[in-house]
Scaffold this active site. Sequence first.
Site, PDB file in Angstrom:
ATOM      1  N   ARG A   1     -13.050  70.651 -19.755  1.00 12.08           N
ATOM      2  CA  ARG A   1     -12.335  71.571 -19.316  1.00 12.08           C
ATOM      3  C   ARG A   1     -10.823  71.297 -19.982  1.00 12.08           C
ATOM      4  O   ARG A   1      -9.732  71.736 -19.376  1.00 12.08           O
ATOM      5  CB  ARG A   1     -11.940  71.408 -17.644  1.00 12.08           C
ATOM      6  CG  ARG A   1     -12.101  70.093 -17.157  1.00 12.08           C
ATOM      7  CD  ARG A   1     -12.042  70.084 -15.806  1.00 12.08           C
ATOM      8  NE  ARG A   1     -10.894  69.155 -15.291  1.00 12.08           N
ATOM      9  CZ  ARG A   1     -10.384  69.308 -14.109  1.00 12.08           C
ATOM     10  NH1 ARG A   1     -10.437  69.922 -13.275  1.00 12.08           N
ATOM     11  NH2 ARG A   1      -9.491  68.153 -13.910  1.00 12.08           N
TER      12      ARG A   1
ATOM     13  N   ARG B   1      -5.883  76.200 -26.963  1.00 16.59           N
ATOM     14  CA  ARG B   1      -5.261  77.720 -27.232  1.00 16.59           C
ATOM     15  C   ARG B   1      -4.590  77.694 -28.504  1.00 16.59           C
ATOM     16  O   ARG B   1      -3.920  77.045 -28.905  1.00 16.59           O
ATOM     17  CB  ARG B   1      -4.237  77.850 -26.108  1.00 16.59           C
ATOM     18  CG  ARG B   1      -4.639  77.636 -24.624  1.00 16.59           C
ATOM     19  CD  ARG B   1      -4.143  78.326 -23.572  1.00 16.59           C
ATOM     20  NE  ARG B   1      -4.759  78.212 -22.387  1.00 16.59           N
ATOM     21  CZ  ARG B   1      -3.891  77.180 -21.641  1.00 16.59           C
ATOM     22  NH1 ARG B   1      -2.670  76.883 -21.776  1.00 16.59           N
ATOM     23  NH2 ARG B   1      -4.509  77.009 -20.347  1.00 16.59           N
TER      24      ARG B   1
ATOM     25  N   ARG C   1     -12.467  54.815 -10.393  1.00 16.92           N
ATOM     26  CA  ARG C   1     -11.372  54.463 -10.972  1.00 16.92           C
ATOM     27  C   ARG C   1     -10.058  54.352  -9.815  1.00 16.92           C
ATOM     28  O   ARG C   1      -9.950  55.118  -9.133  1.00 16.92           O
ATOM     29  CB  ARG C   1     -10.612  55.162 -12.293  1.00 16.92           C
ATOM     30  CG  ARG C   1     -11.823  55.063 -13.439  1.00 16.92           C
ATOM     31  CD  ARG C   1     -11.793  53.958 -14.051  1.00 16.92           C
ATOM     32  NE  ARG C   1     -10.474  53.507 -15.002  1.00 16.92           N
ATOM     33  CZ  ARG C   1     -10.443  52.362 -15.271  1.00 16.92           C
ATOM     34  NH1 ARG C   1     -11.359  51.189 -15.126  1.00 16.92           N
ATOM     35  NH2 ARG C   1      -9.395  52.226 -15.860  1.00 16.92           N
TER      36      ARG C   1
ATOM     37  N   ARG D   1       0.782  57.610 -17.728  1.00 23.35           N
ATOM     38  CA  ARG D   1       1.724  58.825 -17.790  1.00 23.35           C
ATOM     39  C   ARG D   1       3.025  58.462 -17.046  1.00 23.35           C
ATOM     40  O   ARG D   1       2.940  57.178 -16.267  1.00 23.35           O
ATOM     41  CB  ARG D   1       1.206  59.898 -17.564  1.00 23.35           C
ATOM     42  CG  ARG D   1       0.660  59.923 -16.114  1.00 23.35           C
ATOM     43  CD  ARG D   1       0.208  61.347 -15.815  1.00 23.35           C
ATOM     44  NE  ARG D   1      -0.401  61.310 -14.362  1.00 23.35           N
ATOM     45  CZ  ARG D   1      -0.826  62.394 -13.675  1.00 23.35           C
ATOM     46  NH1 ARG D   1      -0.709  63.459 -14.309  1.00 23.35           N
ATOM     47  NH2 ARG D   1      -1.311  62.535 -12.560  1.00 23.35           N
TER      48      ARG D   1
ATOM     49  N   GLU E   1       2.216  55.104 -14.008  1.00 25.33           N
ATOM     50  CA  GLU E   1       0.934  55.025 -13.596  1.00 25.33           C
ATOM     51  C   GLU E   1       0.045  54.371 -14.615  1.00 25.33           C
ATOM     52  O   GLU E   1      -0.046  54.377 -15.784  1.00 25.33           O
ATOM     53  CB  GLU E   1       0.112  56.682 -13.499  1.00 25.33           C
ATOM     54  CG  GLU E   1       1.187  57.571 -12.493  1.00 25.33           C
ATOM     55  CD  GLU E   1       0.089  58.789 -12.337  1.00 25.33           C
ATOM     56  OE1 GLU E   1      -0.841  58.970 -12.882  1.00 25.33           O
ATOM     57  OE2 GLU E   1       0.627  59.529 -11.720  1.00 25.33           O
TER      58      GLU E   1
ATOM     59  N   TYR F   1     -15.322  64.696  -7.774  1.00 25.70           N
ATOM     60  CA  TYR F   1     -14.154  64.771  -8.331  1.00 25.70           C
ATOM     61  C   TYR F   1     -13.734  66.336  -7.997  1.00 25.70           C
ATOM     62  O   TYR F   1     -14.378  67.357  -8.606  1.00 25.70           O
ATOM     63  CB  TYR F   1     -13.626  64.610  -9.961  1.00 25.70           C
ATOM     64  CG  TYR F   1     -12.402  64.794 -10.310  1.00 25.70           C
ATOM     65  CD1 TYR F   1     -11.233  64.078  -9.759  1.00 25.70           C
ATOM     66  CD2 TYR F   1     -11.992  66.154 -10.618  1.00 25.70           C
ATOM     67  CE1 TYR F   1      -9.940  64.249 -10.286  1.00 25.70           C
ATOM     68  CE2 TYR F   1     -10.833  66.559 -11.029  1.00 25.70           C
ATOM     69  CZ  TYR F   1      -9.564  65.578 -10.862  1.00 25.70           C
ATOM     70  OH  TYR F   1      -8.372  65.949 -10.785  1.00 25.70           O
TER      71      TYR F   1
ATOM     72  N   ASP G   1     -10.682  69.103  -7.384  1.00 21.80           N
ATOM     73  CA  ASP G   1      -9.298  69.713  -7.304  1.00 21.80           C
ATOM     74  C   ASP G   1      -8.860  70.050  -5.711  1.00 21.80           C
ATOM     75  O   ASP G   1      -9.844  70.298  -5.136  1.00 21.80           O
ATOM     76  CB  ASP G   1      -9.168  70.857  -8.120  1.00 21.80           C
ATOM     77  CG  ASP G   1      -9.074  70.400  -9.776  1.00 21.80           C
ATOM     78  OD1 ASP G   1      -8.666  69.454 -10.053  1.00 21.80           O
ATOM     79  OD2 ASP G   1      -9.478  71.251 -10.606  1.00 21.80           O
TER      80      ASP G   1
END
Length: 366
Positions: free
Chosen positions: A172, A176, A249, A280, A300, A348, A350
Amino acid sequence: MKQYDYLVVGAGLYGAVFACEAKKAGKKVLVVDKRSHIGGNVYTEKMEDINVHVYGAHIFHTNNKEVWDYVNTHATFNRFTNSPVANYKGELYSLPFNMYTFNKMWGVVTPQEAAEKIEEQKRAAGIEEPKNLEEQAISLVGMDIYEKLVKGYTEKQWGRACKDLPAFIIRRLPVRLTFDNNYFNALYQGIPMGGYTAMVESMLSGIEVRLNTDYLAQKAELDALADKVVYTGAIDAYFGYQLGYLEYRSVRFETEVLDIPNFQGNAAVNYTDAETPWTRIIEHKWFEFGTQPKTVISREYSSEWKPGDEPYYPVNDEKNGALYQQYKALAEQEGNVIFGGRLGEYKYYDMDAVIAAALEMCKKEL
């Protein structure tokens, strides 16, 4: 007669949506959570008048109109668009990978030049059918971008070599040949104004909630209160890890308040080299276009989960998938327990998918 129709274990999104809908259907509901707050991992708290995403960045995005309409009955969403930046040893690149990225990386100016460069690097690597994450990434974006912007970040994130990770993890990845900086490309996107905690509070309005309550430590007495249980905790923990531990994780956060108005000029900057220990840095005020005089940042750090840590990302490889199926078979024998959400289904999810799954379960159950 039991006191409640449903005992909901976990005040995160799945539990809150189910509790909300059950109450609407005239059911009596008790929600318990072992944490000291509602909201699960989407919990936000105010620091310096900034809504801080305590358990990492949560950006709501969906193409599902039913889910979008649902969350908008509990919150007003702003127009935040996720446009993260990659920092590779001080060089800054656009994420998602787009024409800005390709121009910075190779000096190409047209989409055709960018496509040719990726194709040339893919051919040079000789990948026909990608067998792992490394091959999948090179076939999508070429060797240079893989080396600089994918490899280090991904290996820090998962604690495993890219060669040892399944290809589907990166399918995913947005690539572009336009100058579009919108990472998710979803029809609906934003952050609830006032933070996620306020949204979950709205869902749980008028429902009894007991915090600091460890369901598994008081299972018999809590089970005795309700006809049915909706369990959103870890499925292997429910069964006392009797078949072994599922792997996750985990993430550790270092959050600090800085006496400056702007630290990095963006909500999320990914550090993609292997040497920087964090994955990040989140600057929370930019989720809501903040004008506060100070700022709050969170670094993080990704780590392997061990008992006692907070589980974040299921490691959905073959071994864990097989173990989950065994736990799922046990779960199906628990007649009056519904297992749901990221931990209950070892998946996982969203945020929009969690809400969609909870609404689907409500339709069946209520």
